[in-house]
Design a protein around this motif. Structure first.
Motif, PDB file in Angstrom:
ATOM      1  N   ASP A  61      92.142 126.630 -48.132  1.00  0.00           N
ATOM      2  CA  ASP A  61      91.281 126.582 -46.949  1.00  0.00           C
ATOM      3  C   ASP A  61      90.517 125.270 -46.835  1.00  0.00           C
ATOM      4  OD1 ASP A  61      89.583 126.919 -49.082  1.00  0.00           O
ATOM      5  OD2 ASP A  61      88.313 128.424 -48.101  1.00  0.00           O
ATOM      6  N   THR A 101      89.253 131.111 -38.618  1.00  0.00           N
ATOM      7  CA  THR A 101      88.379 131.834 -39.551  1.00  0.00           C
ATOM      8  C   THR A 101      87.120 131.063 -39.917  1.00  0.00           C
ATOM      9  OG1 THR A 101      89.649 130.953 -41.410  1.00  0.00           O
ATOM     10  CG2 THR A 101      90.303 133.106 -40.558  1.00  0.00           C
ATOM     11  N   HIS A 102      86.895 129.893 -39.291  1.00  0.00           N
ATOM     12  CA  HIS A 102      85.742 129.060 -39.639  1.00  0.00           C
ATOM     13  C   HIS A 102      84.984 128.639 -38.383  1.00  0.00           C
ATOM     14  CE1 HIS A 102      88.035 128.822 -43.347  1.00  0.00           C
ATOM     15  NE2 HIS A 102      86.965 128.354 -43.951  1.00  0.00           N
TER      16      HIS A 102
END
Length: 327
Positions: A199, A255-256
């Motif tokens: 990630d 997702t961020h």
């Protein structure tokens, strides 16, 4: 007393100042602290750094942006006089000293000592070493750059800004040579991306390396000034780097979202997005480039735009207009 010069004659347009890069990027809290600093309120910077804590990526971005402020050195010294034992004040002073060297206002050795003093006061903080890496890029030897980078990485292995800086340093090695697919900047970027967690934004580093090397070659006259016209972006290595980084970005961004770093959730995420948008533009994928430029909006960064005669606002409009004509 000499009277002031007369105003320009009627009908003559005043020359507009060029749009400047926003040092805060999309960090609104940092932007507010920079505004306060410009008014002499250094306590806002103190509160900002205290709230940042050990978020090393955000701390590095914030301290270097604060240090780059024109009055940064003045208020850093004021803070140090008030709180001589503050590691934050020492780091701010070091960052400001490095930027004074870059502007030709201070000796490199004095700035280096400021960085080492800050490093001794906070042994776990990679930020003084990040400032030393910035200094070494401008005034140091390859060994000095490597040492500073290793010290940053020992404290925070995935440090975003340090890897970008190191890619720029390595790309500048052998500036007068033609592009070499085995150039060390490409190996460094591939190694860092492979070593990073799944990630990590360092997945974009191979694209950064490709852009930085192009910047150096274009400055040496070995590539066209317009990167979209350069074969540098049509190689197999470039296409693979762009595809891997873009696929990663689409997954990571989902997702961020939120946080102080804006839509990307990362303090320098707009830098990554600029590189990806620029790479799509050079690749000829104009609709995708225009969509990315639209999402970037006014958050202009200097990072991928160090090319001759390149203006980010003009590139944004060109990609958008070409994409509209193609539909």
């Amino acid at each position: 007393m000499t009277p002031p010069p007369p105003p320009p004659p009627l009908g003559r347009a005043r020359r507009k100042a060029p749009a400047g890069v926003r040092p805060a990027l999309d960090d609104t809290e940092l932007a507010a602290s920079l505004d306060a600093l410009a008014q002499g309120r250094w306590t806002a910077a103190r509160a900002l750094l205290a709230a940042t804590g050990t978020d090393w990526d955000r701390r590095g971005h914030r301290l270097l942006a604060l240090g780059a402020a024109r009055t940064g050195a003045v208020w850093a010294r004021e803070w140090q006089l008030a709180e001589p034992d503050s590691p934050d004040a020492a780091a701010f002073t070091a960052a400001a000293a490095v930027h004074r060297v870059l502007r030709g206002k201070e000796a490199a050795e004095a700035a280096r000592e400021s960085c080492l003093t800050a490093a001794r006061m906070a042994p776990d903080d990679p930020t003084p070493w990040l400032a030393l890496l910035l200094l070494a890029r401008a005034t140091g030897t390859p060994d000095a750059r490597e040492h500073a980078f290793d010290q940053v990485r020992a404290r925070h292995p995935g440090h975003h800004h340090a890897h970008h800086l190191m890619a720029a340093c390595l790309a500048e090695h052998q500036p007068g040579d033609t592009d070499d697919p085995l150039h060390q900047v490409y190996d460094f970027a591939a190694w860092a991306a492979e070593q990073a967690p799944a990630d990590s934004p360092l997945a974009v580093l191979p694209v950064v390396a490709h852009a930085e090397r192009y910047r150096v070659l274009a400055a040496a006259g070995l590539e066209p000034a317009d990167p979209a016209a350069s074969g540098h972006w049509a190689t197999r290595r470039a296409r693979q780097a762009m595809k891997a980084a873009f696929d990663w970005w689409l997954e990571w961004e989902g997702t961020h979202k939120g946080s102080t770093g804006g839509a990307t959730g990362h303090p320098r995420g707009m830098v990554d997005l600029n590189f990806l948008a620029h790479a799509k533009y050079c690749e000829g994928r104009l609709a995708e480039a225009a969509a990315l430029f639209h999402r970037i909006g006014p958050h202009v960064t200097a990072e991928p735009w160090g090319y001759p005669d390149r203006d980010p606002a003009r590139a944004f409009r060109a990609a958008r207009d070409l994409a509209l004509r193609a539909t």
